[in-house]
Design a protein around this motif. Structure first.
Motif, short mmCIF file in Angstrom:
data_model
loop_
_atom_site.label_atom_id
_atom_site.label_comp_id
_atom_site.label_asym_id
_atom_site.label_seq_id
_atom_site.Cartn_x
_atom_site.Cartn_y
_atom_site.Cartn_z
N ASP B 49 -13.75 23.53 -22.20
CA ASP B 49 -15.12 23.02 -22.05
C ASP B 49 -15.93 24.09 -21.31
OD1 ASP B 49 -16.97 21.05 -22.53
OD2 ASP B 49 -16.25 19.68 -20.98
N PHE B 51 -19.32 25.64 -19.64
CA PHE B 51 -20.56 25.30 -18.92
C PHE B 51 -21.24 26.59 -18.44
CE2 PHE B 51 -17.60 21.81 -18.26
CZ PHE B 51 -18.37 20.66 -18.31
N LEU B 60 -19.30 20.84 -10.04
CA LEU B 60 -18.27 20.54 -11.03
C LEU B 60 -16.99 20.21 -10.27
CD1 LEU B 60 -17.95 20.49 -14.12
CD2 LEU B 60 -17.27 22.88 -14.01
N PRO B 85 -18.90 16.74 -14.08
CA PRO B 85 -20.12 17.43 -13.62
C PRO B 85 -21.05 16.43 -12.93
CG PRO B 85 -20.22 17.05 -16.00
CD PRO B 85 -18.91 16.47 -15.51
N LEU B 93 -28.07 22.99 -18.48
CA LEU B 93 -26.85 23.72 -18.83
C LEU B 93 -26.84 24.11 -20.29
CD1 LEU B 93 -24.46 21.15 -17.18
CD2 LEU B 93 -24.35 23.58 -16.61
N LEU B 95 -23.95 24.38 -23.11
CA LEU B 95 -22.59 23.89 -23.33
C LEU B 95 -22.07 24.39 -24.66
CD1 LEU B 95 -23.08 20.09 -22.48
CD2 LEU B 95 -22.32 21.91 -20.93
N ASN B 103 -18.44 13.98 -25.66
CA ASN B 103 -18.75 14.60 -24.36
C ASN B 103 -18.08 13.87 -23.20
OD1 ASN B 103 -20.55 12.39 -24.66
ND2 ASN B 103 -22.08 13.34 -23.33
#
Lengths: 116, 116
Positions: B49, B51, B60, B85, B93, B95, B103
């Motif tokens: 994932d 970010f 985070l 988060p 952000l 992503l 998500n």
């Protein structure tokens, strides 16, 4: 697992067209690169090519058009499409490519892509 | 094929935790999202994932640590690692997730991820 500060990574080297790997995502290299001048036209037959401008202005010649990318702007060149990044003054980019992708489209001329 | 300006895309919506797809890269969705408050703890068993903070400050929580991410800082949560988060004030952000990744880690509770 740690926070990667892109500006700190970019401060570690001065060379142009010499992408450095700063993280990995699902087998892709997340890289920062400094660019100035012209890169050769090339394509990647097996992968899209992701560009995000961090600082400066990057011109991206894609087939017969020139796209102007400024900080906070991204462009994905689809696989197989000829393109050439260039910059009149130094600019910095975040790049994403599958691990092992030659940045020139040709392993014989590709940069090393060291991890920093 | 066109330039994607992330700030312009973020100006198109106001909702939090509602990622919008702005480009695709090799079967991955490139998304922007606005966050504020806390997201549920979750993990993605099949994917890392990615970010990257564009604006604001994102906390985070990853397993038992809290990482603070500021603009120009990125973090890749490896697949299977629990994370959450959160943001005390609105933050934005970039992503990256494989197309179709929920998500929240759970299709039943996931956002729609519309293309804008």
């Amino acid at each position: 697992m740690k926070v990667v500060n892109l500006a700190e990574k970019l401060a570690l080297f001065a060379t142009h067209w010499d992408p450095k790997v700063v993280a990995e995502y699902n087998g892709n290299d997340i890289m920062v690169v400094k660019v100035e001048g012209e890169f050769p036209f090339h394509d990647h037959p097996d992968t899209d090519d992701f560009f995000l401008v961090l600082d400066g202005e990057v011109l991206l010649d894609v087939e017969d058009r020139t796209h102007v990318l400024r900080p906070g702007e991204l462009f994905v060149v689809p696989k197989g499409v000829r393109h050439r990044p260039r910059a009149e003054r130094e600019a910095t980019l975040l790049l994403i490519e599958p691990r092992g992708t030659p940045n020139t489209g040709d392993a014989a001329t590709a940069a090393r892509k060291d991890r920093i």
